[in-house]
Design a protein around this motif. Structure first.
Motif, PDB file in Angstrom:
ATOM      1  N   ILE A  67       0.873  -1.176   0.000  1.00 61.20           N
ATOM      2  CA  ILE A  67       0.000   0.000   0.000  1.00 61.20           C
ATOM      3  C   ILE A  67       0.906   1.220   0.000  1.00 61.20           C
ATOM      4  O   ILE A  67       1.726   1.399   0.897  1.00 61.20           O
ATOM      5  N   GLY A  68       0.767   2.046  -1.034  1.00 61.07           N
ATOM      6  CA  GLY A  68       1.623   3.216  -1.155  1.00 61.07           C
ATOM      7  C   GLY A  68       1.080   4.204  -2.171  1.00 61.07           C
ATOM      8  O   GLY A  68      -0.094   4.129  -2.570  1.00 61.07           O
ATOM      9  N   PHE A  69       1.941   5.100  -2.613  1.00 61.36           N
ATOM     10  CA  PHE A  69       1.535   6.213  -3.474  1.00 61.36           C
ATOM     11  C   PHE A  69       2.435   6.313  -4.698  1.00 61.36           C
ATOM     12  O   PHE A  69       3.231   7.251  -4.824  1.00 61.36           O
ATOM     13  N   PRO A  70       2.350   5.344  -5.615  1.00 60.27           N
ATOM     14  CA  PRO A  70       3.187   5.421  -6.820  1.00 60.27           C
ATOM     15  C   PRO A  70       2.924   6.715  -7.585  1.00 60.27           C
ATOM     16  O   PRO A  70       1.776   7.071  -7.848  1.00 60.27           O
ATOM     17  N   ALA A  71       3.997   7.441  -7.908  1.00 62.46           N
ATOM     18  CA  ALA A  71       3.897   8.739  -8.559  1.00 62.46           C
ATOM     19  C   ALA A  71       4.065   8.613 -10.071  1.00 62.46           C
ATOM     20  O   ALA A  71       4.643   7.646 -10.571  1.00 62.46           O
ATOM     21  N   HIS A  72       3.574   9.610 -10.787  1.00 63.72           N
ATOM     22  CA  HIS A  72       3.601   9.615 -12.251  1.00 63.72           C
ATOM     23  C   HIS A  72       5.030   9.463 -12.770  1.00 63.72           C
ATOM     24  O   HIS A  72       5.930  10.179 -12.345  1.00 63.72           O
ATOM     25  N   ALA A  73       5.240   8.522 -13.680  1.00 65.24           N
ATOM     26  CA  ALA A  73       6.585   8.259 -14.200  1.00 65.24           C
ATOM     27  C   ALA A  73       6.544   7.865 -15.665  1.00 65.24           C
ATOM     28  O   ALA A  73       7.365   7.085 -16.122  1.00 65.24           O
TER      29      ALA A  73
END
Length: 284
Positions: A181-187
């Motif tokens: 559970i996390g917050f993958p950022a735009h890449a």
């Protein structure tokens, strides 16, 4: 007045450590790795999520839903507002009402500024798709930075919606499916276009590319005294995410990065987190 260096600040937050062996040396890129594109991460909305389309995962996630939904409220996007569009520093999660755990590398570059009061940190516990408003908890101070593992504890203001924090278990069953559970950022641009758009093409990033809360599914590949390896699909911003055993609905580790050589993602085992937290609590 004496000037504090990064090393001074790091040492000032160390607590008494056990004589554990140093962690396995692993090359880190500073970014997370998408090592397995499917199943795609599940986007969290209003404290819940839809089941994955893959039939093989549906029963697993359905059974784990109550535990996952209870955990979601304790996981926040770690932010430094003074960094503007680059404010997302990773993920952190509550281990008690006023203590959160994250990665050392998420805050190490900020320690001197935090000490001087020129920059601040906060947790946004409601950074979910369609969330009506942010729920910010200010980080009051850095309590501990581990010199061996990619782990740190910070003191936070208790959230408006009271949460006792996530308990961490000291045992791991390697055959059980897991989630981060996390917050993958735009890449976009850093990964194969078709696969990236399939997994993250729902557009749930804010205008600055910060990630919203997601649940990434996968499996453990190996475990050791100092390291977990897993294949959950993550991106930068997932650092500091909570690793969950989906069969037991239990927290088993702290996600922290990528092994380029192994093409896998890495985590600090739960027993390390438990030990360091117990040491910290004895000294508070």
């Amino acid at each position: 007045m004496q000037t504090m260096t990064s090393q001074d600040t790091l040492e000032s937050h160390e607590v008494g450590l056990s004589t554990a062996a140093p962690a396995q040396t692993v090359e880190l890129s500073g970014l997370e790795l998408v090592s397995q594109w499917f199943p795609c991460p599940l986007t969290v909305r209003a404290g819940t999520f839809s089941l994955p389309p893959e039939p093989a995962w549906q029963d697993v996630v359905r059974a784990a839903r109550p535990q996952l939904e209870a955990m979601l409220r304790a996981v926040g996007r770690l932010e430094c507002p003074e960094l503007g569009p680059l404010m997302q520093c990773g993920t952190a999660w509550l281990v008690s009402a006023d203590v959160a755990v994250t990665n050392r590398h998420n805050i190490l570059f900020l320690l001197d500024d935090l000490q001087r009061g020129t920059r601040t940190l906060r947790l946004d516990l409601s950074a979910e798709a369609d969330a009506p408003a942010a729920e910010h908890c200010a980080v009051r101070r850095v309590l501990y930075v581990d010199p061996i593992h990619d782990l740190a504890f910070v003191q936070v203001d208790p959230p408006r919606t009271s949460h006792a924090g996530l308990g961490v278990v000291g045992s791991i069953f390697a055959a059980h499916p897991v989630a981060v559970i996390g917050f993958p950022a735009h890449a976009e641009g850093g990964y194969p276009e078709a696969e990236y758009k399939h997994c993250f093409g729902d557009g749930w990033f804010d205008r600055d590319g910060r990630g919203f809360k997601r649940i990434s599914l996968g499996r453990l590949v190996s475990t050791s005294v100092a390291l977990l390896e897993h294949d959950c699909t993550t991106l930068g911003g997932s650092s500091g995410g909570v690793i969950v055993d989906l069969v037991r609905g239990a927290v088993i580790g702290l996600n922290y990065g990528e092994s380029r050589d192994r093409r896998l993602n890495l985590g600090v085992p739960g027993w390390v987190v438990r030990e360091r937290l117990a040491q910290l609590e004895r000294l508070r």
